[in-house]
Design a protein around this motif. Structure first.
Motif, mmCIF file in Angstrom:
data_model
loop_
_atom_site.group_PDB
_atom_site.id
_atom_site.type_symbol
_atom_site.label_atom_id
_atom_site.label_comp_id
_atom_site.label_asym_id
_atom_site.label_seq_id
_atom_site.Cartn_x
_atom_site.Cartn_y
_atom_site.Cartn_z
ATOM 1 N N LEU A 610 45.369 40.470 29.702
ATOM 2 C CA LEU A 610 44.268 40.103 30.592
ATOM 3 C C LEU A 610 43.744 41.307 31.367
ATOM 4 O O LEU A 610 42.587 41.329 31.790
ATOM 5 C CB LEU A 610 44.717 39.007 31.566
ATOM 6 C CG LEU A 610 43.582 38.284 32.300
ATOM 7 C CD1 LEU A 610 42.660 37.568 31.322
ATOM 8 C CD2 LEU A 610 44.128 37.294 33.323
ATOM 9 N N ALA A 611 44.582 42.321 31.532
ATOM 10 C CA ALA A 611 44.118 43.534 32.211
ATOM 11 C C ALA A 611 43.034 44.236 31.409
ATOM 12 O O ALA A 611 42.242 45.014 31.958
ATOM 13 C CB ALA A 611 45.295 44.481 32.438
ATOM 14 N N PHE A 612 42.985 43.962 30.099
ATOM 15 C CA PHE A 612 42.001 44.601 29.224
ATOM 16 C C PHE A 612 40.910 43.619 28.798
ATOM 17 O O PHE A 612 40.187 43.858 27.824
ATOM 18 C CB PHE A 612 42.704 45.177 27.989
ATOM 19 C CG PHE A 612 43.734 46.214 28.333
ATOM 20 C CD1 PHE A 612 43.366 47.518 28.604
ATOM 21 C CD2 PHE A 612 45.078 45.872 28.422
ATOM 22 C CE1 PHE A 612 44.314 48.475 28.942
ATOM 23 C CE2 PHE A 612 46.036 46.820 28.757
ATOM 24 C CZ PHE A 612 45.655 48.129 29.025
ATOM 25 N N ALA A 613 40.778 42.510 29.527
ATOM 26 C CA ALA A 613 39.744 41.518 29.222
ATOM 27 C C ALA A 613 38.356 42.125 29.446
ATOM 28 O O ALA A 613 38.198 43.126 30.163
ATOM 29 C CB ALA A 613 39.935 40.292 30.106
ATOM 30 N N PRO A 614 37.317 41.526 28.865
ATOM 31 C CA PRO A 614 35.954 42.036 29.083
ATOM 32 C C PRO A 614 35.590 42.050 30.568
ATOM 33 O O PRO A 614 36.153 41.281 31.372
ATOM 34 C CB PRO A 614 35.080 41.030 28.320
ATOM 35 C CG PRO A 614 35.990 40.388 27.329
ATOM 36 C CD PRO A 614 37.348 40.363 27.962
ATOM 37 N N LYS A 615 34.644 42.898 30.909
ATOM 38 C CA LYS A 615 34.202 43.002 32.308
ATOM 39 C C LYS A 615 33.724 41.646 32.831
ATOM 40 O O LYS A 615 33.861 41.356 34.031
ATOM 41 C CB LYS A 615 33.085 44.036 32.414
ATOM 42 C CG LYS A 615 32.597 44.272 33.839
ATOM 43 C CD LYS A 615 31.535 45.351 33.873
ATOM 44 C CE LYS A 615 31.091 45.644 35.313
ATOM 45 N NZ LYS A 615 30.455 44.472 35.945
ATOM 46 N N GLN A 616 33.193 40.805 31.925
ATOM 47 C CA GLN A 616 32.693 39.496 32.336
ATOM 48 C C GLN A 616 33.782 38.653 32.999
ATOM 49 O O GLN A 616 33.496 37.837 33.878
ATOM 50 C CB GLN A 616 32.114 38.738 31.134
ATOM 51 C CG GLN A 616 30.778 39.289 30.649
ATOM 52 C CD GLN A 616 30.968 40.392 29.624
ATOM 53 O OE1 GLN A 616 32.008 41.056 29.601
ATOM 54 N NE2 GLN A 616 29.967 40.583 28.774
ATOM 55 N N PHE A 617 35.029 38.840 32.572
ATOM 56 C CA PHE A 617 36.122 38.093 33.212
ATOM 57 C C PHE A 617 36.254 38.501 34.669
ATOM 58 O O PHE A 617 36.332 37.655 35.570
ATOM 59 C CB PHE A 617 37.441 38.326 32.474
ATOM 60 C CG PHE A 617 38.653 37.948 33.297
ATOM 61 C CD1 PHE A 617 38.922 36.618 33.597
ATOM 62 C CD2 PHE A 617 39.506 38.924 33.806
ATOM 63 C CE1 PHE A 617 40.020 36.269 34.381
ATOM 64 C CE2 PHE A 617 40.601 38.589 34.585
ATOM 65 C CZ PHE A 617 40.859 37.253 34.872
ATOM 66 N N PHE A 618 36.289 39.802 34.921
ATOM 67 C CA PHE A 618 36.432 40.287 36.291
ATOM 68 C C PHE A 618 35.234 39.886 37.145
ATOM 69 O O PHE A 618 35.363 39.636 38.345
ATOM 70 C CB PHE A 618 36.625 41.806 36.292
ATOM 71 C CG PHE A 618 37.974 42.246 35.797
ATOM 72 C CD1 PHE A 618 39.018 42.442 36.685
ATOM 73 C CD2 PHE A 618 38.212 42.439 34.451
ATOM 74 C CE1 PHE A 618 40.264 42.834 36.242
ATOM 75 C CE2 PHE A 618 39.450 42.834 33.981
ATOM 76 C CZ PHE A 618 40.491 43.027 34.881
#
Length: 747
Positions: A610-618
């Motif tokens: 999850l730390a490398f999820a797309p920016k859209q997640f953050f």
């Protein structure tokens, strides 16, 4: 040589009982017993070996070997034929001992002239106490009746050893249940406590292993079994009709209770001279030895059913049940082999500490103990056999050490430790209302973790600014069926009321792995920690998730609501869970129910993915809470329930701290609120390093807030950050040594 018939077996037991009844010291009694057995079985040798420690057997008495070898001859478990019996808990019966695998020649005993060997374990319900051996010059195997006779004698010796009948010289003859002893286990919940032992399931003490009147004993046994069967049938009739799995377990339980073979074998034991209680224990021990080594996992699990039934039957026969009038001491330390969350919650905050012989740092009991802030030590091997109700006991949850019946010097040192802890808490209380503001002006929000209504009074007393994690699974774990939506809504409303307007982050149902609901079938998974758990269960069992989300929305009733989803591994899982919440809000609005004043939706970052999820997640997440306990174990591939590896990797390892720093930077770039939640957040040095790399919210157990705040208020984060950055570039494996050196020089 004539065989030992059943009547001769009874005669031997009766002679043994009479011998034990005679006055004398422990050594004198043992010597009389070895002489009696050798004489009754017409063997040249009888020897008794007892454990002097967990790995060493000591020759404590002999008839026929060199008497000078007593208390001098010792062997390791697994060494020689005697050591093999101790290691396997199985008899060895051979007519040619010197040719047997592992035979050990001991010249000091003079045993080389004896060809035949029969050794049986001296044990009580799986707890090994020693080995009983007979030998003869004649090369032959002992008959089944002779093996049986020696086994029942060994069982009686085990009972009498527990009762302190053989206290005397030598470490192996020191007083059981009287000597000071310590146990090293695992840290389940930090803290220290002194008190008196309260056994969750008191060991039934059989004081009459030998009986004179077999007919009367059989009648007692049949009456007790009839009572047991009625109680089991009653449990089955009260089981929820729709709970198929619970009924299947109880049906298996009932099958054991109504087993004719079980009753017949116990009656045969009585006919050979045992009392009803001793017959129950003998069959329990035999079944234990057989089921513990069974290749079928289902059969091994049935061992718990058989143990429980046998213990219930023994309590009926002896009157040593929980209704005998024993009163819990005012300062109870609970001792148990293991315990479920419902049973532990029933004790509540009356407990000073908890010690489990089994369990793990992530077990249900550990979760509840942390919620109750009760010191807990797990994996204290052997403590249920050694402890007695009322014994003095000290629990050091910080080190995972338990002192049972401690010596004066240990008590004094422990009292000093508790006094220092109390003094520190007083110091922390003086800064309770002050912010966790560093010397260079950074403000760190300190929140607390909770899971019970009883935790909420700590919110004000600890100085926490809110509840960073409210574990909602505890309400599901302690019930025999799925909680009702209305009950959950009422509970969540009371939590918000108790928080007095402070933020409460409700984590949705986090089950699976070690947290298995009693009414949900557990999937057979090779690695549950990586399996069907948390958000994965919620998205597959949408009905349960929807019901919980509805309860949370209704509990808010016009107040702000904060919801976070656990164990999210990818962006799509968060999107799906968030959409379920939004649909339920729309549905509640259509039903005319009051909506929350505002809604925060977040995720727990517990998987590296999850730390490398797309920016859209953050961007989409209103907040992210790093679940440090799980994230750390997955980052280092080190199971946090495995004592061999869980302490191997440092939280302040440069790789791990660099990884956390990347998460901080990604959250900051999206303007997403980030917190760190877990045991490491409550350790002052770790908390300071987290703050130095940019984390501004930490969530921990209430008792940790004072120590963490105390250190943060004395720290210049800019200086700490420089020390950490230097360590990053130095090639060091961990920043801990550099940070600790900086702190020593600073002070």
């Amino acid at each position: 040589m004539a065989q030992t018939t059943e009547s001769e077996s009874r005669k031997l037991l009766q002679r043994l009982r009479d011998t034990l009844a005679e006055a004398g010291e422990g050594q004198e009694r043992l010597d009389r017993i070895t002489h009696l057995i050798a004489d009754s079985m017409r063997t040249g040798v009888c020897s008794i070996y007892l454990f002097r420690d967990a790995e060493t057997l000591e020759l404590c008495s002999t008839e026929g070997l060199n008497p000078d070898a007593v208390h001098q001859t010792r062997m390791r478990v697994g060494e020689g034929l005697v050591g093999r019996v101790a290691a396997t808990s199985q008899p060895i019966n051979t007519g040619d001992a010197p040719s047997e695998r592992g035979f050990r020649y001991m010249p000091e005993t003079g045993e080389e002239v004896f060809s035949s060997f029969l050794g049986v374990p001296i044990q009580r319900l799986g707890d090994g106490l020693g080995v009983l051996v007979v030998q003869s010059r004649e090369a032959r195997q002992f008959s089944e009746d002779e093996v049986y006779a020696l086994e029942v004698v060994a069982m009686v010796l085990a009972e009498m050893t527990e009762l302190g009948a053989f206290i005397g010289e030598g470490a192996a003859l020191s007083a059981l249940h009287q000597r000071a002893t310590s146990f090293k286990g695992g840290v389940g919940q930090e803290g220290a406590a002194a008190g008196r032992v309260w056994l969750h399931e008191p060991r039934v003490v059989v004081t009459n292993p030998v009986a004179d009147d077999p007919a009367a004993e059989v009648e007692r046994l049949r009456d007790a079994v009839a009572q047991l069967r009625v109680s089991v049938d009653d449990m089955l009739s009260l089981a929820a009709a729709g709970d198929v799995e619970q009924r299947e377990v109880l049906e298996a339980y009932r099958m054991f209770a109504h087993s004719r073979g079980w009753l017949r074998r116990m009656e045969e034991d009585i006919d050979r001279g045992l009392s009803a209680e001793a017959a129950v224990e003998k069959e329990q021990s035999v079944a234990r030895a057989r089921l513990q080594t069974a290749p079928d996992a289902y059969l091994r699990e049935r061992l718990h059913d058989l143990d429980d039934l046998s213990n219930r039957l023994l309590r009926i026969l002896t009157g040593q049940g929980s209704d005998t009038g024993a009163e819990m001491p005012g300062d109870p330390i609970l001792i148990a082999r293991n315990i479920g969350p419902g049973e532990l919650l029933a004790y509540g905050r009356s407990l000073r500490g908890i010690v489990l012989e089994e369990g793990s740092v992530a077990s249900h009991a550990a979760i509840v103990a942390r919620a109750l802030a009760i010191p807990l030590v797990v994996n204290a091997d052997g403590i249920t056999a050694e402890a007695l109700n009322g014994d003095a006991i000290l629990v050091d949850g910080d080190e995972g050490v338990v002192h049972l019946r401690p010596e004066d010097s240990v008590e004094t040192a422990f009292a000093d430790k508790m006094a220092m802890r109390a003094k520190a808490q007083q110091r922390y209380s003086s800064i309770r209302e002050k912010p966790a503001e560093t010397l260079d002006g950074d403000r760190i929000a300190l929140h607390m973790n909770a899971g019970l209504m009883a935790d909420l009074p700590s919110l004000e007393g600890s100085g926490a600014e809110g509840v960073g994690l409210f574990r909602t699974e505890l309400q599901f774990l302690v019930q025999s069926q799925v909680p009702k939506r209305g009950d959950l809504a009422a509970l969540y409303a009371r939590v918000m009321d108790a928080a007095g307007g402070k933020r409460v982050a409700f984590r949705t149902l986090d089950i699976g792995s070690d947290k298995v609901l009693p009414y949900m079938k557990r999937p057979d998974e090779p690695n549950p920690a990586l399996g069907w758990r948390a958000i994965r269960v919620g998205l597959d069992k949408v009905g349960v998730m929807r019901m919980q989300l509805q309860a949370l929305i209704r509990a808010a009733n016009g107040r702000p609501l904060t919801v976070m989803f656990p164990f999210v591994a990818q962006f799509d899982e968060f999107k799906a869970a968030r959409e379920h919440l939004m649909r339920e809000i729309d549905r509640e609005e259509k039903l005319g129910h009051t909506l929350p004043a505002s809604v925060e939706v977040g995720a727990m970052l517990e998987t590296p993915s999850l730390a490398f999820a797309p920016k859209q997640f953050f961007d989409m997440a209103d907040f992210i809470s790093i679940g440090g306990n799980d994230l750390k174990q997955f980052f280092f591939a080190a199971d946090r329930e495995n004592e061999q590896v869980r302490r191997r990797y440092d939280t302040l390892n440069v790789s791990y701290l660099s990884f956390l720093k990347q998460i901080v930077e990604r959250a900051s770039a999206s303007g997403t609120h980030l917190s760190f939640c877990g045991e490491d957040a409550g350790r002052p040095l770790e908390a300071m390093c987290f703050a130095a790399i940019g984390m501004r919210t930490l969530s921990m157990r209430p008792a940790s807030i004072g120590p963490v705040k105390h250190l943060l208020r004395r720290t210049d984060l800019a200086e700490a950050r420089d020390v950490i950055e230097t360590a990053f570039t130095s090639g060091a494996q961990s920043v801990r040594p550099a940070v600790m050196e900086w702190m020593r020089n600073r002070d």
